[in-house]
Design an enzyme around this catalytic site. Structure first.
Site, PDB file in Angstrom:
ATOM      1  N   CYS A 157     -17.138  64.947  -9.021  1.00  0.00           N
ATOM      2  CA  CYS A 157     -17.375  66.232  -8.344  1.00  0.00           C
ATOM      3  C   CYS A 157     -18.312  66.055  -7.148  1.00  0.00           C
ATOM      4  O   CYS A 157     -17.877  65.538  -6.135  1.00  0.00           O
ATOM      5  CB  CYS A 157     -17.838  67.285  -9.334  1.00  0.00           C
ATOM      6  SG  CYS A 157     -17.385  68.930  -8.759  1.00  0.00           S
ATOM      7  N   SER A 187     -35.990  74.853 -33.587  1.00  0.00           N
ATOM      8  CA  SER A 187     -34.739  74.626 -32.856  1.00  0.00           C
ATOM      9  C   SER A 187     -34.479  73.119 -32.814  1.00  0.00           C
ATOM     10  O   SER A 187     -35.271  72.333 -33.341  1.00  0.00           O
ATOM     11  CB  SER A 187     -34.845  75.209 -31.446  1.00  0.00           C
ATOM     12  OG  SER A 187     -35.931  74.628 -30.783  1.00  0.00           O
ATOM     13  N   HIS A 246     -13.741  67.208 -13.239  1.00  0.00           N
ATOM     14  CA  HIS A 246     -14.686  66.636 -14.213  1.00  0.00           C
ATOM     15  C   HIS A 246     -13.923  66.016 -15.374  1.00  0.00           C
ATOM     16  O   HIS A 246     -13.617  66.710 -16.355  1.00  0.00           O
ATOM     17  CB  HIS A 246     -15.583  67.738 -14.779  1.00  0.00           C
ATOM     18  CG  HIS A 246     -16.569  68.282 -13.819  1.00  0.00           C
ATOM     19  ND1 HIS A 246     -17.892  67.927 -13.828  1.00  0.00           N
ATOM     20  CD2 HIS A 246     -16.429  69.175 -12.814  1.00  0.00           C
ATOM     21  CE1 HIS A 246     -18.529  68.578 -12.862  1.00  0.00           C
ATOM     22  NE2 HIS A 246     -17.669  69.349 -12.238  1.00  0.00           N
ATOM     23  N   GLU A 303     -14.984  64.110 -17.617  1.00  0.00           N
ATOM     24  CA  GLU A 303     -15.816  63.971 -18.825  1.00  0.00           C
ATOM     25  C   GLU A 303     -15.576  65.070 -19.858  1.00  0.00           C
ATOM     26  O   GLU A 303     -15.776  64.852 -21.048  1.00  0.00           O
ATOM     27  CB  GLU A 303     -17.304  63.896 -18.444  1.00  0.00           C
ATOM     28  CG  GLU A 303     -17.954  65.181 -17.933  1.00  0.00           C
ATOM     29  CD  GLU A 303     -17.779  65.402 -16.430  1.00  0.00           C
ATOM     30  OE1 GLU A 303     -16.851  64.811 -15.841  1.00  0.00           O
ATOM     31  OE2 GLU A 303     -18.560  66.191 -15.849  1.00  0.00           O
TER      32      GLU A 303
HETATM   33  N1  GLN Z   1     -21.851  71.479  -5.448  1.00  0.00           N
HETATM   34  C1  GLN Z   1     -20.503  71.033  -5.344  1.00  0.00           C
HETATM   35  C2  GLN Z   1     -19.526  72.193  -5.220  1.00  0.00           C
HETATM   36  O1  GLN Z   1     -19.850  73.300  -5.515  1.00  0.00           O
HETATM   37  C3  GLN Z   1     -20.131  70.145  -6.516  1.00  0.00           C
HETATM   38  C4  GLN Z   1     -20.151  70.826  -7.843  1.00  0.00           C
HETATM   39  C5  GLN Z   1     -20.165  69.886  -9.012  1.00  0.00           C
HETATM   40  O2  GLN Z   1     -20.553  68.720  -8.889  1.00  0.00           O
HETATM   41  N2  GLN Z   1     -19.813  70.375 -10.173  1.00  0.00           N
HETATM   42  O3  GLN Z   1     -18.419  72.002  -4.793  1.00  0.00           O
END
Ligand code: GLN
Length: 548
Positions: free
Chosen positions: A382, A13, A508, A510
């Protein structure tokens, strides 16, 4: 008619099937063809959404809210086009579908079996995107390694599809390893021969062999591989270890992987690949004029793949800024008030990563405070945004027990709270706020200046949100919600106005950064880090001049 290319892997892999598939698709795209890539994973999870990043790395999220394998991120970053739920299928999803149908009585009393029912469902999904007639080529990457028990139904499905679709409509590209034995000073072809033999036993003969190697494959060796593995000589492709994944399309072009595929599929070669923008990117990546260090604060930092899209987005943003971005991984679990100064020493910017659960939370909060109070460019994503709000509530608003209810359900100041519609959900898989949502930006924000517009759409993956009951208090004290969902009023971006660069996003960014479209927020983050570094140097120079 859509042509199918299957990419399998042998010997071991981690040979980089995803990058080879993405590079091939890029070359076909550059020749004027339309191509998409899909990944079939042989594990029983319905999707990777419930997997710990230590298992399979980051969970990538598509526009339509699918939680997918991180290879889909590579596909999007290379092709600059979107993928969807249909581009990632697992054994779990196949079985779930077949078993549900069985319960509905759809098989009319017949015995439900791996062959034909599971293989038929695999085949249906493998050709699903082809039925839309949008693509000239569908490249299907099979996860796992040939010889794994769980890969068998997929290999059988490929065998049948090759027959169903007919000659010149489907080919198999097999990625394999040619190890170099230092002691013998020799490249060894036997593992490749065995892996091709294993495929042949299952009725599939590879049409093209992409050979990963640390040493160049000389002509006679290529010939030997071709002869022993029953492929044409032009079908032995050398894939040397590369300095960056982004040079692989050019390496594959040099080895004519695209030309060989097109010939085998009876397709005209089309235009010579236009890869001007790609080469320009690569040039900037290889010859940077400056260097910054970004501290990446997270709890999975020991595993590179856990933050794949963030690391790639930093590479894209670095290249456009002609600046090498060195990432210093800082484990949030080992970060405390006492170590934060030492650990963040000589760092030009701080990025606090997404995540779930309590582990390492205090370290994240300490790092955010340090960045805020010391004017260090800060980017929170996030969970990073949520903890930025917690930090601000505790240390600026003096709400000392402020927290997210994810970490402390009984806090009297739940500045981050579970969304109402999340409270009734009991199942874990695919139930977060997922995929693309619109966001409206305040025109005087860093975010609006970065995007160059005030209406954007970004991808989400979370259950918790900023609690709007606290918004007035936050804004009165300098932290502003500069990005909001136009329909629900949910806070999507927070900025601290008095800070040179303090941007925290609930979404996000990214996931949407590509080579040809580096993400605007990452681009301005790197730029801000560069400026902060220059300012630091100027101050240091002024001080030393004063002393002398
Ligand atoms: N744990 C947090 C939530 O559920 C942030 C999630 C994340 O960073 N993707 O809202």
């Amino acid at each position: 008619m859509t042509k199918y290319i299957f990419v399998t892997g042998g010997v071991t892999s981690s040979l980089g099937k995803g990058i080879i598939a993405a590079s091939l698709a890029k070359l076909l795209q550059a020749r004027g063809y339309t191509a998409t890539i899909q990944k079939f994973d042989p594990y029983i999870n319905v999707d990777p959404g419930t997997l710990n990043p230590y298992e399979h790395g980051e969970c990538y999220v598509t526009e339509d809210g699918a939680e997918t394998d991180l290879d889909l991120g590579h596909y999007e970053r290379f092709l600059n086009t979107f993928t969807s739920q249909a581009n990632n299928v697992t054994t779990g999803r196949i079985y779930q579908y077949v078993i549900n149908k069985e319960r509905e009585g759809a098989y009319l009393g017949r015995t439900v079996q791996v062959i034909p029912h599971i293989t038929d469902e695999i085949k249906r999904r493998m050709t699903l995107l082809g039925s839309e007639k949008k693509f000239d080529f569908i490249i299907t990457e099979l996860g796992g390694t040939v010889g794994d028990i769980e890969s068998l139904p997929y290999i059988e499905a490929v065998r049948q599809l090759k027959w169903d679709l007919g000659e010149k409509n489907a080919i198999v590209v097999h990625l394999t390893l040619i190890p170099y034995l230092k002691a013998a000073k020799e490249l060894k072809t036997k593992p490749t021969q065995h892996s091709v033999k294993l495929m042949s036993e299952n009725g599939v003969t590879p049409d093209i062999l992409v050979c990963r190697t640390e040493e160049p494959l000389y002509k006679d060796l290529k010939r030997k591989i071709a002869q022993f593995c029953n492929v044409t000589e032009d079908a032995v492709i050398e894939a040397m270890d590369a300095d960056t994944i982004y040079s692989v399309p050019l390496e594959m072009m040099r080895e004519k992987l695209d030309v060989t595929c097109l010939n085998k599929l009876g397709m005209p070669l089309g235009e010579e690949p236009k890869l001007e923008r790609w080469k320009e990117f690569l040039n900037k990546l290889r010859y940077p004029k400056a260097k910054i260090t970004v501290g990446l604060i997270g709890k999975y930092v020991e595993l590179q793949d856990a933050y794949k899209s963030i690391l790639e987005a930093l590479i894209h943003a670095g290249a456009i800024n002609e600046c090498k971005v060195e990432v210093r991984n800082i484990h949030s679990e080992f970060l405390t008030v006492d170590t934060v100064v030492e650990k963040l020493k000589n760092i030009d910017a701080v990025l606090v990563a997404p995540g779930f659960g309590n582990r390492g939370i205090d370290g994240k909060i300490d790092a955010i405070r340090y960045a805020r109070e010391n004017n260090i460019p800060f980017f929170g994503i996030c969970l990073g945004m949520q903890m930025a709000c917690v930090e601000f509530a505790r240390n600026v608003l003096n709400l000392s027990d402020a927290h997210s209810t994810e970490m402390n359900a009984s806090t009297t100041n739940p500045v981050i709270n579970m969304m109402e519609d999340q409270k009734k959900i009991v199942n874990m898989g695919g139930t977060m706020r997922l995929g693309a949502y619109d966001c409206t930006l305040a025109s005087d924000s860093i975010s609006a200046a970065s995007y160059g517009k005030t209406h954007i759409s970004e991808r989400h993956r979370h259950r918790y949100e900023f609690n709007n009951e606290y918004l007035e208090q936050f804004e009165a004290n300098g932290m502003t919600a500069v990005g909001k969902n136009p329909e629900t009023g949910l806070v999507e971006i927070m900025e601290v106005k008095s800070h040179p660069f303090y941007v925290a996003t609930q979404f996000h960014p990214e996931y949407k950064s590509t080579v040809e479209n580096p993400h605007p927020l990452f681009v301005s983050f790197v730029k801000a880090a560069k400026e902060a570094q220059e300012l630091k140097k100027e101050v240091a120079n002024a001080v030393s001049e004063e002393k002398s």
